[in-house]
Enzyme design. Structure first.
Site, PDB file in Angstrom:
ATOM      1  N   GLN A 192      -1.345  55.629  32.504  1.00  0.00           N
ATOM      2  CA  GLN A 192      -1.735  56.942  32.720  1.00  0.00           C
ATOM      3  C   GLN A 192      -0.293  57.211  31.346  1.00  0.00           C
ATOM      4  O   GLN A 192       0.674  57.398  31.151  1.00  0.00           O
ATOM      5  CB  GLN A 192      -0.636  58.009  33.306  1.00  0.00           C
ATOM      6  N   GLY A 233      -3.297  67.063  38.921  1.00  0.00           N
ATOM      7  CA  GLY A 233      -3.829  66.065  38.868  1.00  0.00           C
ATOM      8  C   GLY A 233      -4.179  65.441  37.048  1.00  0.00           C
ATOM      9  O   GLY A 233      -4.025  66.977  36.881  1.00  0.00           O
ATOM     10  N   HIS A 234      -4.375  64.239  36.983  1.00  0.00           N
ATOM     11  CA  HIS A 234      -4.205  63.857  35.634  1.00  0.00           C
ATOM     12  C   HIS A 234      -5.813  64.706  35.470  1.00  0.00           C
ATOM     13  O   HIS A 234      -6.735  64.703  35.642  1.00  0.00           O
ATOM     14  CB  HIS A 234      -3.985  62.716  35.423  1.00  0.00           C
ATOM     15  N   ASN A 235      -5.364  65.219  33.873  1.00  0.00           N
ATOM     16  CA  ASN A 235      -6.563  65.468  32.583  1.00  0.00           C
ATOM     17  C   ASN A 235      -6.871  67.441  33.651  1.00  0.00           C
ATOM     18  O   ASN A 235      -8.136  67.410  33.351  1.00  0.00           O
ATOM     19  CB  ASN A 235      -7.382  64.758  32.952  1.00  0.00           C
ATOM     20  N   SER A 253      -9.518  65.922  36.248  1.00  0.00           N
ATOM     21  CA  SER A 253     -10.544  66.401  35.119  1.00  0.00           C
ATOM     22  C   SER A 253     -11.218  67.593  35.929  1.00  0.00           C
ATOM     23  O   SER A 253     -11.927  67.518  34.940  1.00  0.00           O
ATOM     24  CB  SER A 253     -11.554  65.770  34.907  1.00  0.00           C
TER      25      SER A 253
END
Lengths: 340, 340, 340
Positions: A192, A233-235, A253
């Site tokens: 990441q 979460g990521h993004n 996302s």
């Protein structure tokens, strides 16, 4: 502080005699030198019993009390009054010899760095920002001015924190997103390598986690408020002035608009777009995009009104099932009679 | 790194002219010296617009781009490319004088121990393992080689951590399980005297909690990946290469197989057996054993297909209730007509 | 320890020959010098295979084994036996030079303060209390006697912790409640100027968060046990000997009675009253007051029996829908026949 001073600072009309006010409290618990408020007409009866020295309330109700500040938004004006009386937490100023500050880090001389803080290489800490004990500031992290970073918060490498940001104890900003690729031998890590950006005036609760992007950014927009134990979460991108109540989880996302309200324990699936002004009821699970200003509830989520109406039928299902069985029997009987 | 080098390291066929690649990025954001990937045909149209200097994609699509690495699994090969470029976090090596290392602890000379780490009596830290600031390593904890333990993680006494394990910031391994016996005067603690074993190549997210066993072990199998804010109760066993998404909770003594996927916010009751390869949809609640390769959804959980079909009927319940009322009326009418 | 000693300490009748007992274990894993227990008749068959040197069991079953302690509550008496054998965690005593103790703080000479603990101004730490590394004790915090505060816990300013309290690693007590007032330009903070009070004999799990009150107190009653990753909002009151399982969330100003059980992942809305002895099933969502001794389940919650009955119908909804369609068709057919 004199009541007249409070009125002046809040730009409110003041009714009654001036007096010294020493604190803020609820109608039930206020003493004679404390100010209180009435925002919800449900509590109107408390006006008779309260000992509060002054009350912030709607001008319509001014006849009910002797000493009052008149406000069209008593809750907001009481919050501002509390701001006048509240002292910031903490008992340390300056930069502790017991902190570890990397020689390449830039810490503003007015920043307060408690003991046992670790500040990594090339990190930057802005003016009047306070960093409580046990905080980890990774390399190349940037923190703006007037922030409060409470104890044991972790800001992983390259995270960017704006100004006037508050992060409560134990939260983790910039941990790796949850990304793995299936290979023939198992799961391989997708490193990441993105980062987290927290814009100005964001507040983040205790023990909340916000993952860094796989590539690019995870971003929390200006003025958004996030409660405790929330997972982002990521993004993920979150707009401005949104509200995320405790234990909400947002998968990777997903994009959340401005002024969105996600109530407690809500889950939002990944790669979705939740429009501006949406409101999601507690414990709901959202698996589809929501256009702006949509109110939903339930898991899976449905329009909120429909959720309320179908929720009351769930406990009646055993009864409905019985009715259907009865109808089936009746139909057979009727058919037999008709045959005759 | 030259594109040809990347191709060689990943054992991929390479199409186009060789060039220097300086990083990895998404199709949207990639610059000319960056490599990107296409795994989902949904994003095919981005191939025309991207500035990426090279793209990892399926051989079928090689005609669409000038410079490519051809892969039957572009997501996996891109993940491996990112591994080539990713730098590990951190800005400190060696063993800090500002750490507390108990004289009876054994720390490998190649391990990195940041400031403000506490390492208890008889603990063992393996080669090339890095321990970030604020980590607590209790007595008799064993950590293998090549691990990364991020800031403020707590590893309580006697926990055993394998090799190549990653534990993200703020997680707690080996806290007491939740066990009390009811006596006449209240709740008496059942002391939790077991431990936690984390096998090799496990990754654990931020602020996750894994309780020690009451007696015996709580165990996380090799290669299993656990996201943020997950709760794992005492005496739980999890197999290999399973995936637990954020905010999952598993009650005590439950056994989870290999390659199981538990989506976000799932709850699993205690004393259950969840077979290999099971998949549980987000927010589901599992209260019964699941045989291997079962897909379930809902709370309480049901077969996943049934969950999808019954979920769409929930919002129609008000309508169904109306229909039943209508049918009841009709039956009465028909009966009356027949009486005549 | 001699078996006869254990019997004497627990005031239990002892059957068989006296022997040295060196530990506690499950029936499956116990060695000949260990003691075990049988509480659940489901495991009766294990009595034949176990190697345990002695077993705590119901007097009715005494004929099944040679050496036993006879108990009407074997689980409780086994818990007490484990208490006899359990050693407290930790490897440090005294007050570390590597801790920061504010000159105005009062730490009892018998308290243990590990390295990297921060104790703020005017804080008080009682006798025989142990504070593990990385704990933050804010100004004016009071901690009673015989407490264990595990690593990296944060106790924010003015929190009051009773005696015999256990707080597991990473928990945050006294973080700001989630309170904002809507103004025309965004959300303004309602400063949280109340505090948290934790009464005696409370146990709090790992990474749990308990917010300070907006005004007044958030209070956890004597003997209540709280698991990991639980969220307790501002101004919540919890009674005595209640049990909150992992990942429960309670919104602000809700009052929970005595001996209440909230199972895992339950959510309780704000401003509610949950009566003494209520039990809420896992993952339920409670949006209304509950009178004492109410058992509920589901989201939104309903009486528990109704929840069990309606839950089994949810997977049958597709079938019920079909039946209703069939009935509608049949009704039309019957009407047509009658017309004829």
């Amino acid at each position: 502080m004199l009541l007249s001073e409070i009125a002046a600072k809040l730009n409110l009309e003041f009714k009654g005699k001036d007096k010294e006010i020493r604190g803020v409290n609820t109608l039930e618990d206020a003493r004679e030198d404390e100010i209180s408020f009435l925002a919800n007409p449900k509590y109107l009866s408390l006006l008779e019993k309260t000992k509060a020295g002054a009350i912030i309330l709607n001008p319509d109700l001014s006849s009910k009390v002797e000493t009052a500040l008149l406000s069209s938004n008593p809750y907001l004006d009481f919050a501002r009054t509390v701001q006048l009386f509240a002292k910031p937490q903490g008992c340390f100023s300056g930069q502790s010899d017991l902190a570890f500050i990397h020689p390449t880090a830039k810490v503003h001389p007015t920043a307060n760095i408690y003991p046992f803080v670790f500040i990594g290489a090339e990190a930057q800490i802005g003016a009047k920002t306070t960093i409580f004990p046990g905080v980890y500031v990774g390399e190349k992290v940037k923190i703006g001015t007037d922030c409060v970073i409470y104890a044991n918060v972790c800001l992983l490498a390259e995270s960017k924190i704006g100004s006037k940001v508050i992060i409560h104890a134990g939260s983790v900003i910039g941990s790796d997103g949850f990304g793995f690729a299936q290979s023939q031998t198992g799961l391989e890590k997708f490193p990441q390598v993105g980062r987290v950006v927290i814009e100005d005036e964001v507040e983040i609760g205790a023990n909340t986690t916000i993952d860094r992007a796989a590539l690019g950014e995870t971003r929390i927009g200006k003025g958004t408020k996030i409660d405790n134990l929330v997972q982002i979460g990521h993004n993920v991108k979150i707009g401005q002035n949104s509200i995320l109540v405790a234990q909400v989880g947002i998968a990777g996302s997903t994009s959340i608009g401005n002024q969105v309200i996600l109530a407690g324990q809500v889950g939002i699936a990944g790669h979705l777009t939740i429009g501006d002004g949406c409101r999601v009821a507690a414990q709901s699970g959202v698996g589809k995009d929501l256009p702006p200003k949509t109110d939903v509830g339930g898991s899976p989520a449905m329009p909120h009104k429909l959720f309320l109406r179908s929720s009351v039928i769930i406990p009646k299902l055993p009864e409905l099932q019985k009715k259907i069985r009865y109808l089936e029997k009746k139909i057979v009987e009727l058919e037999e009679k008709l045959e005759e």
